[in-house]
Design an enzyme around this catalytic site. Structure first.
Site, mmCIF file in Angstrom:
data_model
loop_
_atom_site.group_PDB
_atom_site.id
_atom_site.type_symbol
_atom_site.label_atom_id
_atom_site.label_comp_id
_atom_site.label_asym_id
_atom_site.label_seq_id
_atom_site.Cartn_x
_atom_site.Cartn_y
_atom_site.Cartn_z
ATOM 1 N N CYS A 100 -17.609 -14.075 -62.858
ATOM 2 C CA CYS A 100 -18.397 -13.405 -63.906
ATOM 3 C C CYS A 100 -17.627 -12.305 -64.629
ATOM 4 O O CYS A 100 -18.119 -11.748 -65.613
ATOM 5 C CB CYS A 100 -19.693 -12.843 -63.326
ATOM 6 S SG CYS A 100 -19.467 -11.401 -62.251
ATOM 7 N N CYS B 70 -19.305 -10.242 -54.951
ATOM 8 C CA CYS B 70 -19.719 -9.621 -56.209
ATOM 9 C C CYS B 70 -21.222 -9.346 -56.210
ATOM 10 O O CYS B 70 -22.026 -10.249 -55.920
ATOM 11 C CB CYS B 70 -19.346 -10.539 -57.370
ATOM 12 S SG CYS B 70 -19.842 -9.911 -58.992
ATOM 13 N N CYS C 296 -14.055 -9.988 -60.032
ATOM 14 C CA CYS C 296 -14.738 -11.256 -59.773
ATOM 15 C C CYS C 296 -14.241 -12.289 -60.784
ATOM 16 O O CYS C 296 -14.401 -12.099 -62.004
ATOM 17 C CB CYS C 296 -16.261 -11.088 -59.895
ATOM 18 S SG CYS C 296 -17.166 -12.648 -59.694
ATOM 19 N N CYS D 231 -22.838 -11.717 -59.170
ATOM 20 C CA CYS D 231 -23.028 -13.171 -59.093
ATOM 21 C C CYS D 231 -22.867 -13.750 -57.688
ATOM 22 O O CYS D 231 -23.168 -14.919 -57.470
ATOM 23 C CB CYS D 231 -22.063 -13.876 -60.049
ATOM 24 S SG CYS D 231 -20.333 -13.812 -59.526
ATOM 25 N N ASP E 69 -27.531 -0.229 -31.901
ATOM 26 C CA ASP E 69 -26.676 -1.409 -32.040
ATOM 27 C C ASP E 69 -25.214 -0.970 -32.074
ATOM 28 O O ASP E 69 -24.773 -0.307 -33.005
ATOM 29 C CB ASP E 69 -27.046 -2.147 -33.334
ATOM 30 C CG ASP E 69 -26.258 -3.433 -33.528
ATOM 31 O OD1 ASP E 69 -25.306 -3.675 -32.767
ATOM 32 O OD2 ASP E 69 -26.606 -4.198 -34.450
#
Length: 453
Positions: free
Chosen positions: A231, A206, A228, A209, A360
């Protein structure tokens, strides 16, 4: 007076460079703009004032396809459009598009903009609309983790005059809820292709939070309906939604619901659930600016892919399908699409690590390559490009039969040799997956071979 002279000089020099590149057989999608910016750094500010309205498309995946879809739709209604259709999506590419198509006024400016280049572009233009597609890890050596990329875009949106068209199914896009801009949300409801488990576990926490998100379903990557539990943050209500998706005759038929009122069925003949999101983003924008739904439907259904985005190149004895892939979610979805194709086929993956691709290449280990390990309809898997050995190693560790893997060791002409190999195998269908610099090379070879035949 000085600025006006510099402006005219930069346009003139840019045109000369573009013509020179064309003579040399180059596309010239970025260099003219790069030189023009050197001469007159504020050139984009002046150029953008020629546009009555501007839309910017940004995000990790889907920018070029969405840009091309919107161009295809608007070209039937407007005469003067400027756009960077060939995927040169940094500031120099945007400037080049004006230089190549130099007019006094444009009804629309339509630009895809690389996520990391959004601050540079938005410094000089204020778009009327911005489409936010999705945010995934992409070229970690350039941008770092995906949170940094989201922050770059978020911090650039200082003007409330821009209407945001947001993919609500991407949990990272919750970040933009804090802005005061007008927001329109699109997304895809649970359908025949939805999954319950993540195939690539990234950006699943999330943004409010930090707790791990719970999903009702996933359409691809981490894109789906989420919540979530700590929250209460969750996918917002959708203004535009795809209610169902079915496959018929190698095409998708999907039903779009608009503002809980109107529904319309569309057909799109290119594979990949991510393409349904691209279509929905274009449909959302087109409806919002007042275009007729039947007209939009017609344009979506006669759209043709180009530039290696699920583009099919036909030969007398086979079809070759080109697919760009440059991050783990994109590669996972490409392989998932191939898995749905029941025809016998061969696959070539060309992996380069030039600066434009990202040095990468660890992302190939994060992709869900295991999905194709047991697909008997893949008769051969070829590895090519600058990092061909790593591709073969990854395919081997995914459990794909070693006897079906062929590696073209890295050398100057290994892409050419691998493309010719796939043209001469005994399958009537072949897929070529390539990174950003690999795909144009493969496509150029295929077009040349097609002309010879």
């Amino acid at each position: 007076m000085k600025n006006k002279l510099l402006f005219r000089l930069s346009i003139f020099i840019g045109k000369v460079i573009f013509l020179g590149l064309q003579i040399l057989g180059k596309q010239g999608t970025a260099l003219p703009g790069k030189i023009a910016l050197k001469i007159y750094p504020s050139i984009l500010n002046d150029l953008s004032k020629k546009c009555e309205k501007i839309i910017v498309i940004t995000g990790t995946n889907g920018k070029t396809t969405t840009n091309n879809l919107i161009n295809h739709i608007l070209n039937g209604k407007y005469e003067n459009i400027v756009s960077n259709l060939k995927g040169a999506n940094m500031i120099q590419g945007v400037v080049t598009s004006f230089i190549v198509n130099n007019k006094n006024k444009y009804e629309w400016g339509i630009f895809e903009v690389d996520e990391g280049s959004v601050p540079n572009v938005i410094e000089f233009i204020t778009p009327n609309y911005m489409i936010l597609t999705n945010f995934f890890r992409d070229q970690l050596d350039r941008y770092g983790e995906v949170d940094n990329t989201v922050k770059l875009v978020y911090d650039s949106l200082k003007s409330n005059d821009t209407t945001l068209i947001i993919n609500a199914d991407d949990p990272l896009n919750l970040k933009f809820d804090d802005l005061n801009n007008n927001k329109i949300y699109y997304g895809v409801e649970e359908n025949n292709f939805s999954k319950k488990e993540l195939s690539v576990a990234e950006a699943i926490f999330c943004v409010k939070c930090g707790k791990r998100l719970e999903y009702d379903y996933i359409n691809y990557g981490n894109i789906g309906k989420f919540k979530c539990e700590r929250c209460g943050a969750e996918r917002v209500s959708l203004d535009y939604s795809v209610e169902s998706i079915d496959m018929k005759d190698n095409s998708y038929e999907f039903l779009v619901k608009i503002h809980e009122k109107k529904k319309e069925s569309f057909i799109f003949r290119y594979m990949g659930i991510y393409n349904i999101y691209n279509c929905l983003a274009a449909i959302t924008f087109a409806v919002e600016i007042g275009l007729d739904l039947e007209y939009i439907k017609e344009k979506i259904e006669n759209f043709e892919y180009k530039l290696g985005r699920m583009e099919t190149i036909n030969f007398p004895n086979k079809d070759v399908i080109l697919v760009l892939s440059k991050n783990p979610v994109g590669l996972s979805e490409v392989l998932s699409t191939i898995a749905y194709d029941e025809d016998d086929k061969s696959v070539l993956f060309i992996l380069n690590d030039e600066p434009a691709d990202g040095k990468d290449i660890s992302w190939i280990w994060d992709a869900n390559i295991e999905e194709i390990a047991d697909i008997s309809s893949i008769t051969n898997f070829y590895s090519s490009g600058m990092r061909s050995e790593e591709v073969s190693l990854r395919i081997k560790y995914a459990g794909f039969p070693e006897e079906k893997i062929k590696t073209f060791p890295s050398c100057k002409d290994n892409i050419k040799r691998s493309v010719k190999e796939i043209l001469n195998d005994n399958q009537s269908k072949s897929y070529i997956i390539g990174t950003f610099t690999a795909m144009p090379k493969a496509r150029k070879i295929l077009i040349k071979e097609q002309k010879l035949e």
